[in-house]
Scaffold this motif. Structure first.
Motif, short mmCIF file in Angstrom:
data_model
loop_
_atom_site.label_atom_id
_atom_site.label_comp_id
_atom_site.label_asym_id
_atom_site.label_seq_id
_atom_site.Cartn_x
_atom_site.Cartn_y
_atom_site.Cartn_z
N SER A 51 0.70 -1.28 0.02
CA SER A 51 -0.12 0.15 -0.06
C SER A 51 0.86 1.31 0.09
N LEU A 52 2.03 1.29 0.74
CA LEU A 52 2.75 2.54 0.94
C LEU A 52 3.57 2.74 -0.51
N ARG A 53 4.08 1.89 -1.02
CA ARG A 53 4.43 1.98 -2.35
C ARG A 53 3.72 2.40 -3.19
N ARG A 54 2.66 2.11 -3.28
CA ARG A 54 1.22 2.62 -4.11
C ARG A 54 1.35 4.17 -3.99
N CYS A 55 1.97 4.79 -2.80
CA CYS A 55 1.80 6.15 -2.55
C CYS A 55 2.71 6.81 -3.38
N LYS A 56 3.90 6.11 -3.87
CA LYS A 56 4.52 6.63 -4.82
C LYS A 56 4.06 7.59 -6.09
N VAL A 57 3.01 6.95 -6.31
CA VAL A 57 2.21 7.61 -7.53
C VAL A 57 1.72 9.03 -7.18
N LYS A 81 -5.64 19.63 -3.08
CA LYS A 81 -6.17 18.45 -4.15
C LYS A 81 -6.77 17.50 -3.14
N LEU A 82 -6.20 17.19 -2.01
CA LEU A 82 -6.89 16.11 -1.09
C LEU A 82 -7.99 16.74 -0.07
N GLN A 83 -8.36 18.22 -0.53
CA GLN A 83 -9.41 18.82 0.46
C GLN A 83 -9.11 18.50 1.73
N LEU A 115 1.55 12.47 5.40
CA LEU A 115 0.06 12.13 5.05
C LEU A 115 -0.61 11.13 6.24
N CYS A 116 -0.18 10.43 6.76
CA CYS A 116 -0.62 9.86 8.11
C CYS A 116 -0.90 10.65 9.10
N LEU A 117 -0.13 11.61 9.22
CA LEU A 117 -0.37 12.91 10.22
C LEU A 117 -1.75 13.59 9.89
N SER A 125 -12.44 16.41 12.13
CA SER A 125 -13.37 17.30 10.95
C SER A 125 -14.30 16.46 10.17
N ALA A 126 -14.07 15.05 10.12
CA ALA A 126 -14.91 14.30 9.15
C ALA A 126 -16.35 14.01 9.50
N ALA A 127 -17.36 14.93 9.01
CA ALA A 127 -18.72 14.84 9.66
C ALA A 127 -19.29 13.24 9.65
N ASP A 128 -18.78 12.42 8.48
CA ASP A 128 -19.36 11.09 8.65
C ASP A 128 -18.04 10.18 8.50
N GLN A 129 -17.92 9.47 9.43
CA GLN A 129 -16.52 8.54 9.58
C GLN A 129 -16.48 7.63 8.71
N SER A 130 -17.64 7.06 7.97
CA SER A 130 -17.51 6.10 7.02
C SER A 130 -17.16 6.70 5.71
N LYS A 131 -16.74 7.85 5.59
CA LYS A 131 -16.58 8.38 4.36
C LYS A 131 -14.98 8.71 4.36
N SER A 132 -14.40 8.65 3.28
CA SER A 132 -12.80 8.86 3.04
C SER A 132 -12.36 10.28 3.45
N ARG A 133 -11.42 10.38 4.08
CA ARG A 133 -11.18 11.65 4.65
C ARG A 133 -10.33 12.39 3.73
N LEU A 134 -9.29 11.68 2.95
CA LEU A 134 -8.49 12.28 1.96
C LEU A 134 -8.98 11.76 0.42
N GLY A 135 -9.57 10.86 0.09
CA GLY A 135 -10.15 10.43 -1.16
C GLY A 135 -9.24 9.49 -1.64
N ILE A 136 -8.30 8.71 -0.95
CA ILE A 136 -7.51 7.81 -1.08
C ILE A 136 -7.96 6.56 -0.04
N PRO A 137 -9.03 6.14 -0.18
CA PRO A 137 -9.54 5.03 0.80
C PRO A 137 -8.63 3.88 1.13
N ASP A 138 -7.87 3.01 0.05
CA ASP A 138 -6.99 2.07 0.22
C ASP A 138 -5.81 2.50 1.01
N LEU A 139 -5.14 3.84 0.96
CA LEU A 139 -3.96 4.20 1.74
C LEU A 139 -4.62 4.70 2.99
N GLU A 140 -5.63 5.21 3.10
CA GLU A 140 -6.47 5.48 4.51
C GLU A 140 -6.44 4.18 5.36
#
Length: 222
Positions: A51-57, A81-83, A115-117, A125-140
């Protein structure tokens, strides 16, 4: 000051950002962890590495000048970009906190820690904890594993890992009772995390050590 178990008392945060990170860690620790042993963490290493190596992209996408590091301007573009809604002061603090060698650039492993921090700080600040916080759910999901791993190690839930907690975590994973080698492994792991040699490991120190444990370093070149 020494605690009752012989561990040094955690020092007070030295910056506003450190205080925010500690507060976020403490809130997360109040929820507990699904990881029950250090062995379970180790078994997750291959999946974490993948997963972390995919973060290289993502890293290369925001390294706009192909310098091999992300500067402050590029980081602001990345967080936009990650809002991730941070003030300029907060972004500057995050950048400085993760730029370990003060070269005004965020290397790949520093970017993972950053990114982890950000992921941790965005939880409140995430109103819905089921939603992705950064738009990268696999990495999250991987970041959540790292957070849970820290929560497991910090058995007294004070936001820091002590030597005694590290020894306890290692010993609890072994069958047949603790051994001298377990203690040596625990001490080695702890020393790898305790970068400032103050006897206590905060979440940022843990993250940097973890990236090295799983083989992600400054010279990562996939």
């Amino acid at each position: 000051m020494i605690m009752g178990d012989g561990s040094p008392k955690p020092s007070a945060p030295t910056s506003k950002l450190e205080a925010q990170i500690l507060d976020a860690v403490l809130k997360r620790e109040s929820k507990g962890t699904s990881i029950k042993s250090f062995t379970k963490i180790i078994l997750k290493f291959p999946k974490i590495v993948e997963s972390l190596r995919r973060c290289k992209v993502i890293f290369e996408q925001f390294d706009e000048d192909n310098s091999g590091a992300i500067d402050l301007t590029e980081l602001k573009h990345c967080l936009d970009k990650l809002q991730a809604n941070f003030t300029n002061e907060e972004i500057n603090d995050i950048f400085t906190t993760c730029d370990l060698n003060d070269d005004m650039g965020i290397s790949f492993n520093e970017f993972i820690v950053l990114l982890c921090l950000v992921y941790l700080l965005k939880e409140d600040s995430a109103a819905d904890q089921s939603k992705s916080r950064l738009g990268i759910p696999d990495l999250e999901a991987t970041f959540e594993t790292l957070v849970e791993s820290f929560v497991l190690l910090d058995s007294n839930k004070d936001g820091h890992v002590s030597k005694s907690e590290m020894v306890l975590a290692i010993e609890e994973t072994t069958s047949g009772g603790p051994s001298d080698s377990d203690g040596q492994i625990a001490m080695q792991r702890f020393e790898e995390m305790d970068w400032d040699n103050n006897g206590m490991v905060n979440f940022k120190e843990f993250l940097f050590a973890f990236t090295r444990w799983v083989g992600i370093g400054d010279d990562e070149d996939d």
